[in-house]
Design a protein around this motif. Structure first.
Motif, mmCIF file in Angstrom:
data_model
loop_
_atom_site.group_PDB
_atom_site.id
_atom_site.type_symbol
_atom_site.label_atom_id
_atom_site.label_comp_id
_atom_site.label_asym_id
_atom_site.label_seq_id
_atom_site.Cartn_x
_atom_site.Cartn_y
_atom_site.Cartn_z
ATOM 1 N N ALA A 75 0.903 -1.385 -0.099
ATOM 2 C CA ALA A 75 -0.396 -0.506 -0.031
ATOM 3 C C ALA A 75 0.712 0.766 -0.289
ATOM 4 O O ALA A 75 0.616 2.248 -0.395
ATOM 5 C CB ALA A 75 -0.827 0.117 1.170
ATOM 6 N N GLY A 76 2.318 1.370 0.486
ATOM 7 C CA GLY A 76 2.715 2.388 -0.115
ATOM 8 C C GLY A 76 3.317 2.400 1.806
ATOM 9 O O GLY A 76 3.939 3.697 1.768
ATOM 10 N N LYS A 77 3.837 1.677 2.414
ATOM 11 C CA LYS A 77 3.957 1.935 4.126
ATOM 12 C C LYS A 77 5.989 2.964 4.216
ATOM 13 O O LYS A 77 5.821 3.534 4.481
ATOM 14 C CB LYS A 77 4.228 0.804 4.738
ATOM 15 N N VAL A 97 11.694 2.797 -2.116
ATOM 16 C CA VAL A 97 11.741 0.996 -2.876
ATOM 17 C C VAL A 97 12.241 -0.015 -3.262
ATOM 18 O O VAL A 97 12.433 -0.881 -3.640
ATOM 19 C CB VAL A 97 10.242 0.722 -2.220
ATOM 20 N N THR A 98 12.202 0.833 -5.176
ATOM 21 C CA THR A 98 12.355 0.235 -6.366
ATOM 22 C C THR A 98 14.022 0.769 -6.754
ATOM 23 O O THR A 98 14.001 0.727 -7.723
ATOM 24 C CB THR A 98 11.536 1.334 -7.369
ATOM 25 N N ALA A 99 14.307 0.929 -5.596
ATOM 26 C CA ALA A 99 15.870 2.193 -6.211
ATOM 27 C C ALA A 99 16.143 0.923 -6.842
ATOM 28 O O ALA A 99 16.918 -0.047 -6.684
ATOM 29 C CB ALA A 99 16.494 1.999 -4.912
ATOM 30 N N ILE A 119 10.259 -5.431 -1.010
ATOM 31 C CA ILE A 119 9.046 -5.263 -0.375
ATOM 32 C C ILE A 119 9.932 -5.375 1.511
ATOM 33 O O ILE A 119 10.999 -5.954 1.346
ATOM 34 C CB ILE A 119 8.421 -7.088 0.118
ATOM 35 N N SER A 120 9.271 -5.201 2.565
ATOM 36 C CA SER A 120 9.949 -5.237 3.893
ATOM 37 C C SER A 120 9.137 -6.330 4.366
ATOM 38 O O SER A 120 8.718 -7.282 4.516
ATOM 39 C CB SER A 120 8.907 -4.317 4.965
ATOM 40 N N ILE A 121 10.828 -7.594 5.429
ATOM 41 C CA ILE A 121 10.327 -8.329 5.521
ATOM 42 C C ILE A 121 10.254 -8.131 7.143
ATOM 43 O O ILE A 121 9.617 -9.118 8.242
ATOM 44 C CB ILE A 121 11.436 -8.614 4.861
ATOM 45 N N THR A 151 6.513 -1.496 9.024
ATOM 46 C CA THR A 151 5.542 -2.862 9.022
ATOM 47 C C THR A 151 6.140 -3.563 8.291
ATOM 48 O O THR A 151 5.608 -2.925 6.858
ATOM 49 C CB THR A 151 4.554 -2.481 10.543
ATOM 50 N N PRO A 152 5.832 -4.938 8.354
ATOM 51 C CA PRO A 152 5.782 -5.166 6.796
ATOM 52 C C PRO A 152 4.373 -5.929 7.107
ATOM 53 O O PRO A 152 3.982 -5.965 7.328
ATOM 54 C CB PRO A 152 6.836 -6.456 7.168
ATOM 55 N N GLY A 153 3.600 -5.922 5.965
ATOM 56 C CA GLY A 153 2.676 -6.325 5.813
ATOM 57 C C GLY A 153 2.556 -7.285 5.144
ATOM 58 O O GLY A 153 1.344 -7.741 5.832
ATOM 59 N N HIS A 154 3.429 -7.539 4.557
ATOM 60 C CA HIS A 154 2.986 -9.714 3.937
ATOM 61 C C HIS A 154 2.596 -10.711 5.426
ATOM 62 O O HIS A 154 3.657 -10.028 6.602
ATOM 63 C CB HIS A 154 3.823 -10.262 3.466
ATOM 64 N N LYS A 155 1.848 -11.382 5.671
ATOM 65 C CA LYS A 155 0.934 -11.432 6.872
ATOM 66 C C LYS A 155 1.933 -12.558 7.034
ATOM 67 O O LYS A 155 2.046 -13.132 8.507
ATOM 68 C CB LYS A 155 -0.335 -12.443 6.654
ATOM 69 N N ASP A 207 -2.142 9.289 -6.928
ATOM 70 C CA ASP A 207 -1.291 9.723 -8.067
ATOM 71 C C ASP A 207 -1.803 8.887 -9.346
ATOM 72 O O ASP A 207 -1.536 9.079 -10.432
ATOM 73 C CB ASP A 207 -0.468 9.734 -8.429
ATOM 74 N N ARG A 208 -2.907 8.087 -8.762
ATOM 75 C CA ARG A 208 -2.983 6.830 -10.069
ATOM 76 C C ARG A 208 -4.706 6.759 -9.469
ATOM 77 O O ARG A 208 -5.284 7.394 -8.829
ATOM 78 C CB ARG A 208 -3.416 5.031 -9.733
ATOM 79 N N PRO A 209 -5.357 5.773 -10.848
ATOM 80 C CA PRO A 209 -7.081 5.995 -10.434
ATOM 81 C C PRO A 209 -7.885 5.913 -9.311
ATOM 82 O O PRO A 209 -7.145 4.675 -8.947
ATOM 83 C CB PRO A 209 -7.766 5.719 -11.921
HETATM 84 N N1 LIG Z 1 1.998 5.347 -8.176
HETATM 85 C C1 LIG Z 1 2.113 5.312 -6.600
HETATM 86 N N2 LIG Z 1 2.698 4.338 -6.490
HETATM 87 C C2 LIG Z 1 3.540 3.675 -4.622
HETATM 88 C C3 LIG Z 1 2.688 4.818 -4.570
HETATM 89 N N3 LIG Z 1 3.406 5.254 -2.652
HETATM 90 C C4 LIG Z 1 4.011 3.989 -3.360
HETATM 91 N N4 LIG Z 1 4.065 2.855 -4.795
HETATM 92 C C5 LIG Z 1 4.537 2.086 -4.660
HETATM 93 O O1 LIG Z 1 4.102 1.220 -4.243
HETATM 94 C C6 LIG Z 1 4.834 0.025 -4.492
HETATM 95 C C7 LIG Z 1 4.758 -0.413 -2.757
HETATM 96 O O2 LIG Z 1 5.474 0.373 -2.040
HETATM 97 P P1 LIG Z 1 6.149 -0.257 -1.297
HETATM 98 O O3 LIG Z 1 6.407 1.505 0.070
HETATM 99 O O4 LIG Z 1 6.887 -0.991 -0.999
HETATM 100 O O5 LIG Z 1 4.891 -0.385 0.250
HETATM 101 P P2 LIG Z 1 4.414 -1.263 1.660
HETATM 102 O O6 LIG Z 1 3.936 -1.096 2.265
HETATM 103 O O7 LIG Z 1 5.951 -0.905 2.042
HETATM 104 O O8 LIG Z 1 4.781 -2.784 1.219
HETATM 105 P P3 LIG Z 1 5.398 -4.119 2.245
HETATM 106 O O9 LIG Z 1 5.971 -2.903 2.913
HETATM 107 O O10 LIG Z 1 6.264 -4.564 1.273
HETATM 108 O O11 LIG Z 1 4.432 -4.297 2.998
HETATM 109 C C8 LIG Z 1 6.511 0.272 -4.800
HETATM 110 O O12 LIG Z 1 6.669 0.324 -5.813
HETATM 111 C C9 LIG Z 1 5.713 1.523 -4.400
HETATM 112 O O13 LIG Z 1 7.089 2.155 -5.728
HETATM 113 C C10 LIG Z 1 2.548 6.752 -4.763
HETATM 114 O O14 LIG Z 1 1.977 7.507 -4.340
HETATM 115 N N5 LIG Z 1 1.481 6.692 -6.087
#
Ligand SMILES: Nc1nc2c(ncn2[C@@H]2O[C@H](COP(=O)(O)OP(=O)(O)OP(=O)(O)O)[C@@H](O)[C@H]2O)c(=O)[nH]1
Ligand SMILES: [Mg+2]
Length: 601
Positions: A75-77, A97-99, A119-121, A151-155, A207-209
């Protein structure tokens, strides 16, 4: 001339000892609630000068905020965490996170495997100081020390997340606005609700639909059964997401994208009738937003901070963590409306009664909620994360380890910022400190100056997956054993011993299968030990006992063929079953035996 909006205008009732103002609560003079002619507000100098990360050493009297970011995976934590650090002044440049190679990674996903997988572990503590806007902040507020836990989201990693929730006073729940409430978010929400933890909601990825904002708010109320108060309201969605309307300050914040969201997004703050909004928004979107805002206004509900602090209402913020939209509003809003560190229940011991331990008590107390080995490859040590509940902490202090009754000296304590750490000189209730060098500390243990205090905060979970772990390189057995032993201490996997004779077979047990993958990866990366995982046929574990007490060593239950016996790490008897039918069969054959999904107290 500048004026400050009176709290009464915002219909906010202040319940906590101090409250940080919303940065936008001071605006150029204009009639309320619909100022129409404001020029863009220059960004006030609301932070300390950014360094790579900041951890001033003297902090004894700073107010504290300790909170976790929670949600369903993806979700973007971690992205939001990184941006809160950017806006909090703790980072000069946000990572992603996608560096890819040569790009900056996030501070909270520091583990090699996290960076590889995106992903967060493991949960991560980030402590930093934030100087909120002043004015309009009352001068006594000054800088706030924030303990932020991603925190990590995965169950499969949820045990870690649930433990973190015992250490915080509030949670920011992140929702992917394109998806709404997902199953893991719902589970985490339930845990927060049971604990009475106040929840702030961030509707991310605008920023997305997205789904219709009204529908998202309705879903929060319907599915989670909590009141939802949208503090701000999105102007458009997807590529047309232009900003938010702040319902408390009656201002529109118009955002501009920056390259990869590495820097703060420029914001223009204007009144709702400003021409700029019409220019930026499509006519249809503009009309819809105006109608929605009028409708929310017409509903007449005011923001009730007492209900927020009681966990009955969640303030909702819309934005996009990736683009830095709405992050500052969330941070300042959270700081303004959240409370300082709360008390924890002590269960006492044979001589002392159960009682609440208040953060204001003079004597130090705290509990271990997490253990992590090898965070820094140069140190190769093990950190026990302690949430301070009362009193204050100082370096070299000695405390009682309640579980052994022994006094221990906390000479090596660290404050943490993801993987980085720094010797901590002092700490206060609400802070998370890392204790190094005490290998006898276990998750859940209490450290205290007051021998009557014993915390019992940590929830326990029944393992659901089981596998054998082999060492394919006998010459490497020392590394394999050491690695496994240290990873077991982190408490995310358990070791059971199968068999009833002298020779037993080790069996790993965990809440989810990804934990096994992490163990294998870390054995190799951190200890240089290869391993081979062999699936097992066991699907369920139960601790067992006779009603009259634990069975004598030579007594054994009557066992069906698809069950086996063993012991856990503390030598308590367990039975493992291949399926539900095996459990039924076992109970029929051993009517007097009591089974439990957790060890008997
Ligand atoms: N379009 C868009 N993508 C986003 C946004 N925020 C995060 N993302 C993308 O969503 C994906 C997951 O983001 P993370 O921040 O890793 O999500 P997380 O909730 O920490 O995931 P876990 O820790 O693995 O549970 C990544 O590819 C991010 O770049 C946003 O505001 N807009
Ligand atoms: Mg994450």
């Amino acid at each position: 001339m500048r004026i400050a909006i009176a709290a009464s205008t915002l219909a906010v009732s202040k319940g906590n000892a101090f409250a940080l103002p919303n940065r936008q609560a001071t605006i150029p003079t204009a009639p309320l609630p619909h100022p129409s002619n404001d020029s863009p507000l220059p960004r006030p100098p609301n932070r300390l000068p950014p360094t790579d990360h900041q951890m001033p050493t003297s902090s004894a009297n700073l107010p504290r905020r300790t909170f976790a970011i929670i949600s369903h995976p993806d979700a973007g934590k971690t992205t939001l965490t990184e941006k809160l650090l950017l806006y909090g002044g703790a980072l000069a440049l946000a990572g992603s996170v996608t560096a890819r190679k040569n790009q900056r990674a996030t501070a909270s996903d520091w583990m090699e495997l996290e960076r590889q997988r995106g992903i967060s572990i493991s949960s991560t503590v980030l402590q930093f100081d934030y100087a909120p806007p002043s004015p309009p902040a009352p001068p006594e507020l000054g800088t706030v020390r924030i303990n932020l836990l991603d925190t990590p989201g995965h169950k499969d990693f949820s045990e870690d997340t649930y433990r973190v929730l015992t250490a915080v006073d509030a949670a920011v729940m992140v929702i992917d606005a394109g998806k709404g409430i997902e199953p893991q978010t719902r589970k985490l929400f339930e845990v927060c609700r049971r604990r009475g933890v106040p929840i702030f909601t961030f509707m991310n990825k605008c920023d997305r639909p997205t789904r219709e904002p009204l529908e998202l708010i309705d879903e929060l109320e319907r599915v989670l059964g909590i009141g939802a108060f949208p503090v701000n309201w999105p102007l458009g969605s997807g590529p047309d997401f232009r900003g938010v309307y702040d319902r408390l300050s009656h201002k529109v914040h118009l955002f501009e994208r920056t390259s990869h969201g590495a820097y703060e997004a420029p914001v223009q703050v204007v009144g709702i009738d400003d021409d700029l909004i019409r220019q930026k928004l499509d006519e249809r979107v503009y009309t819809q937003v105006r109608e929605e805002i009028e409708m929310l206004h017409g509903a007449g509900e005011s923001f009730d901070e007492a209900r927020v602090l009681a966990g009955q209402v969640t303030p909702v913020y819309f934005g996009s963590a990736m683009n830095n939209f709405g992050v500052q509003l969330l941070l300042d809003g959270f700081l303004e409306h959240s409370a300082s560190p709360g008390p924890r229940m002590s269960i006492g011991d044979s001589e002392s009664a159960e009682r609440m331990v208040s953060p204001d008590e003079e004597l130090f107390s705290g509990f271990v909620f997490k253990i992590q080995a090898n965070m820094d490859p140069r140190h190769r040590d093990r950190i026990a994360f302690v949430r301070i509940v009362s009193g204050s902490f100082s370096r070299e202090m000695t405390v009682v380890h309640a579980q052994t009754g022994k006094r221990i000296r906390l000479s090596n304590a660290q404050k943490l910022f993801g993987q980085s750490r720094e010797t901590v000189e002092d700490g206060r209730a609400g802070d998370v400190v890392g204790i190094v060098g005490h290998d006898n500390l276990r998750i859940g243990d209490t450290l205290t100056d007051d021998r009557t205090i014993v915390f019992d905060e940590i929830p326990r979970f029944t393992p659901e997956v089981f596998a054998y772990l082999h060492n394919p390189q006998p010459s490497n057995s020392k590394k394999f054993r050491l690695g496994l032993e240290q990873l077991l201490q982190e408490g995310v996997i358990q070791l059971l011993q199968i068999g009833t004779g002298q020779v037993k077979t080790p069996l790993l047990a965990a809440v989810g299968p990804l934990q096994f993958e992490v163990v294998q990866y870390r054995l190799k990366a951190e200890y240089g030990a290869e391993s081979r995982l062999e699936p097992s046929r066991w699907t369920t574990v139960r601790w067992y006992r006779m009603p009259s007490g634990p069975p004598t060593p030579d007594w054994l239950p009557d066992l069906p063929s698809d069950a086996t016996l063993g012991v856990d790490a503390d030598n308590r008897p367990v039975a493992l079953f291949a399926d539900e039918w095996a459990i039924r069969n076992f109970t029929q054959r051993n009517e007097k035996i009591e089974l439990s999904p957790l060890p008997f107290a």
